[in-house]
Design an enzyme around this catalytic site. Structure first.
Site, PDB file in Angstrom:
ATOM      1  CG  ASP A  14      -1.774   0.593   1.350  1.00 31.68           C
ATOM      2  OD1 ASP A  14      -2.787   1.528   0.282  1.00 31.68           O
ATOM      3  OD2 ASP A  14      -1.890   1.395   2.376  1.00 31.68           O
ATOM      4  CG  ASP A  16      -1.029   7.621   0.630  1.00 31.84           C
ATOM      5  OD1 ASP A  16      -0.320   8.270   0.241  1.00 31.84           O
ATOM      6  OD2 ASP A  16      -2.237   7.501  -0.194  1.00 31.84           O
TER       7      ASP A  16
HETATM    8 MG   LIG Z   1      -3.596   3.382   3.187  1.00 27.48          MG
END
Ligand SMILES: [Mg+2]
Length: 173
Positions: A14, A16
């Site tokens: 992922d 962020d």
């Molecule tokens: Mg995230």
């Protein structure tokens, strides 16, 4: 596609909350919306060690703020390109749609299925490192093993594997 041809393993990442710190927006915690808001986690400088375990490094990121008009696609692309070069990523998948039912938007598994086709990845041999329940859920639907990076804001998320640093991730791989 012949499933037996899919022999590579991947660490899906992922963006962020993994590479970049979340930003406190009026609407809540979210993605950086410009370069000024980008702060990288120092710990990820050690990511190259994961490659030596034979994993492809593949970014899989929701960026619904693009469709909402809060983030320019050009900025998101620039940041992804930077990550790709700086961390030696093998692939990048980004869902720009805000519709929660979009098949590519986590917690749906579309990005994992697409990457598995593109790179001949065995999903069951792969992991997804994320920081929200959507990452965990999407990975589980794809048959990918979820790993949650433990942060202050995700203590209520349940995940079979939680880590606090990359050494703990290496011990799992
Ligand atoms: Mg995230």
């Amino acid at each position: 596609m012949n499933q037996s041809a899919r022999t590579k393993k991947a660490l899906f990442l992922d963006r962020d909350g993994i590479f970049t710190h979340l930003v406190n927006h009026p609407e809540g915690l979210g993605a950086p919306r410009n370069w000024k808001q980008v702060r990288f986690f120092d710990e990820m400088q050690n990511l190259s060690r994961i490659k030596s375990h034979g994993y492809l490094l593949i970014l899989a990121t929701n960026q619904p703020d693009i469709e909402r008009g809060w983030i320019e696609q050009s900025f998101a692309d620039e940041l992804n390109d930077y990550l790709s070069k700086h961390y030696g990523l093998d692939g990048i998948y980004m869902c720009t749609f805000s519709d929660e039912d979009h098949p590519m938007k986590k917690p749906n598994p579309g990005m994992f299925f697409k990457a598995a086709e593109d790179f001949l990845i065995s999903l069951s041999a792969s992991f997804h490192l994320g920081d929200t329940w959507k990452d965990v859920s999407a990975a589980q639907k794809a048959g990918v093993k979820p790993v949650l990076w433990s942060r202050e804001y995700n203590q209520d998320v349940s995940c079979p594997m939680k880590i606090c640093n990359l050494k703990e991730l290496e011990a799992i791989l």
